[in-house]
Every structure is written in C-alpha cells, then in structure tokens.
Design a protein around this motif. Structure first.
Motif, PDB file in Angstrom:
ATOM      1  N   ARG A  28      16.027 -17.262  28.269  1.00  0.00           N
ATOM      2  CA  ARG A  28      15.377 -18.429  27.669  1.00  0.00           C
ATOM      3  C   ARG A  28      14.429 -18.047  26.541  1.00  0.00           C
ATOM      4  O   ARG A  28      13.803 -18.903  25.942  1.00  0.00           O
ATOM      5  N   ASP A  29      14.306 -16.735  26.268  1.00  0.00           N
ATOM      6  CA  ASP A  29      13.461 -16.326  25.147  1.00  0.00           C
ATOM      7  C   ASP A  29      14.173 -15.258  24.329  1.00  0.00           C
ATOM      8  O   ASP A  29      14.981 -14.495  24.844  1.00  0.00           O
ATOM      9  N   ARG A  61      16.508 -21.893  14.557  1.00  0.00           N
ATOM     10  CA  ARG A  61      15.653 -22.263  15.692  1.00  0.00           C
ATOM     11  C   ARG A  61      16.292 -23.415  16.480  1.00  0.00           C
ATOM     12  O   ARG A  61      16.362 -23.382  17.704  1.00  0.00           O
ATOM     13  N   GLN A  97      17.668 -23.373  20.274  1.00  0.00           N
ATOM     14  CA  GLN A  97      17.139 -24.343  21.232  1.00  0.00           C
ATOM     15  C   GLN A  97      18.288 -25.064  21.940  1.00  0.00           C
ATOM     16  O   GLN A  97      18.241 -25.296  23.143  1.00  0.00           O
ATOM     17  N   GLY A 126      19.529 -23.381  24.937  1.00  0.00           N
ATOM     18  CA  GLY A 126      18.620 -23.243  26.067  1.00  0.00           C
ATOM     19  C   GLY A 126      17.455 -22.296  25.835  1.00  0.00           C
ATOM     20  O   GLY A 126      16.663 -22.048  26.743  1.00  0.00           O
ATOM     21  N   ILE A 127      17.321 -21.778  24.619  1.00  0.00           N
ATOM     22  CA  ILE A 127      16.198 -20.889  24.302  1.00  0.00           C
ATOM     23  C   ILE A 127      14.939 -21.745  24.187  1.00  0.00           C
ATOM     24  O   ILE A 127      14.936 -22.775  23.515  1.00  0.00           O
ATOM     25  N   SER A 128      13.858 -21.303  24.817  1.00  0.00           N
ATOM     26  CA  SER A 128      12.622 -22.087  24.802  1.00  0.00           C
ATOM     27  C   SER A 128      11.465 -21.381  24.108  1.00  0.00           C
ATOM     28  O   SER A 128      10.398 -21.974  23.942  1.00  0.00           O
ATOM     29  N   GLN A 129      11.677 -20.127  23.691  1.00  0.00           N
ATOM     30  CA  GLN A 129      10.573 -19.388  23.080  1.00  0.00           C
ATOM     31  C   GLN A 129      11.107 -18.276  22.179  1.00  0.00           C
ATOM     32  O   GLN A 129      12.098 -17.634  22.503  1.00  0.00           O
ATOM     33  N   LYS A 169       6.763 -21.606  20.913  1.00  0.00           N
ATOM     34  CA  LYS A 169       7.419 -22.403  21.954  1.00  0.00           C
ATOM     35  C   LYS A 169       8.322 -23.420  21.271  1.00  0.00           C
ATOM     36  O   LYS A 169       7.926 -24.062  20.318  1.00  0.00           O
ATOM     37  N   LEU A 170       9.536 -23.561  21.765  1.00  0.00           N
ATOM     38  CA  LEU A 170      10.489 -24.516  21.197  1.00  0.00           C
ATOM     39  C   LEU A 170      10.509 -25.802  21.998  1.00  0.00           C
ATOM     40  O   LEU A 170      10.115 -25.863  23.112  1.00  0.00           O
TER      41      LEU A 170
END
Length: 165
Positions: free
Chosen positions: A90-91, A118, A122, A125-128, A164-165
């Motif tokens: 997730r990051d 970005r 996102q 599922g990437i959040s950071q 943070k996304l």
C-alpha cells in the motif's frame, strides 16, 4: 514481464498529447544521460557508464516490485519517474523524478506528470508515497512540499518525506 505497478496513461498539457508508459531498453540512454546531468540531486552522484546502466536494467526488469515510467511527447522521451513498493503493498517509494527536456523545466509539466502517476498508483490501492530528497537539492525539496509531501525525518544530508493519497 508484466509488473504489478505497470500502467499506461495519456494526458494533455498545453495543447499537446503526452503518454506515460513503463520504460524499456530503448530509453536507457535517455535515463542514463538525465541521471548523469542531474546526479548531484541524488544520493548516488557518480557518472554512470552505458555498461553500468545496462547491467542495472537487466536486474531492474526482473524486479516485479518496481517500475520506471517515461513521459513521451509523441515519440520523444521528456521525463521519468520511478516507484518501488515500500514495506507494504500500500506504499511506494518515489525515485528518479527527472525532467529531461529543457523546454519543459519549470512549466508545470512535472506536476501534471506526477499527478497522473499518483492517481494511477492510487487506483492500484497505493495509499502513501515516500521519498528521500537531498537537503542540497533545494529546488526539489520546495517542489515536493508544494505537491503536499511532509517531512517525517531529517538526517544530516537528506529529508525523508511522505505523501498520503
């Protein structure tokens, strides 16, 4: 080989169509030249030879957890950005964000390019996003702050930042 971070994307900037896609061996010389020209903005500051770049790329293509994207204007590479998974799925860590086309530096293109990658991350599922930026790279530090990154750690020569996304 398909990588989990792979995506392609198109967007318009100043009336021109740009395309984002994963780097291939065809762009190695661009990547090498851009990195060498901007080497004092990165931790590794030695000049990279063609053979070193090729050896790096041979390992890189096998790494399913990282990807470098090239921004194209028609067939011409303009910029690059790399991402690799961090501690979780997730990051990601951002590396090698470089505008290689002199006519686009300071134009806002890199913000549009970064925003497009970005959003694609996102959607996966990437959040950071994390990064390290040298303190001596004042232009880079200021740019990342304008994009919303915050400093989470300060070392002697660099800042660690996160978004943070």
């Amino acid at each position: 080989m398909t990588k989990s971070l792979d995506f392609t994307q198109e967007f318009e900037f100043q009336g021109k169509e740009f395309c984002v896609q994963p780097a291939t061996e065809n762009e190695l010389e661009y990547l090498r030249n851009w990195k060498n020209e901007n080497r004092f903005s990165f931790h590794y500051q030695e000049v990279i030879s063609s053979s070193q770049q090729k050896a790096w790329f041979e390992k890189f293509v096998l790494d399913k957890n990282s990807q470098i994207y090239i921004l194209f204007l028609q067939e011409r590479p303009v910029a690059c950005v790399g991402y690799r998974y961090g501690k979780t799925q997730r990051d990601v860590e951002l590396f090698n964000l470089i505008c290689g086309a002199p006519g686009y530096q300071g134009s806002g293109l890199m913000k549009t390019f970064f925003d497009s990658t970005r959003m694609a991350l996102q959607s996966k599922g990437i959040s950071q996003i994390h990064l390290e930026v040298l303190k001596s790279n004042q232009r880079g530090v200021a740019w990342y702050l304008r994009q919303g990154f915050i400093t989470i750690r300060e070392e002697k020569t660099f800042f660690e930042m996160t978004l943070k996304l």
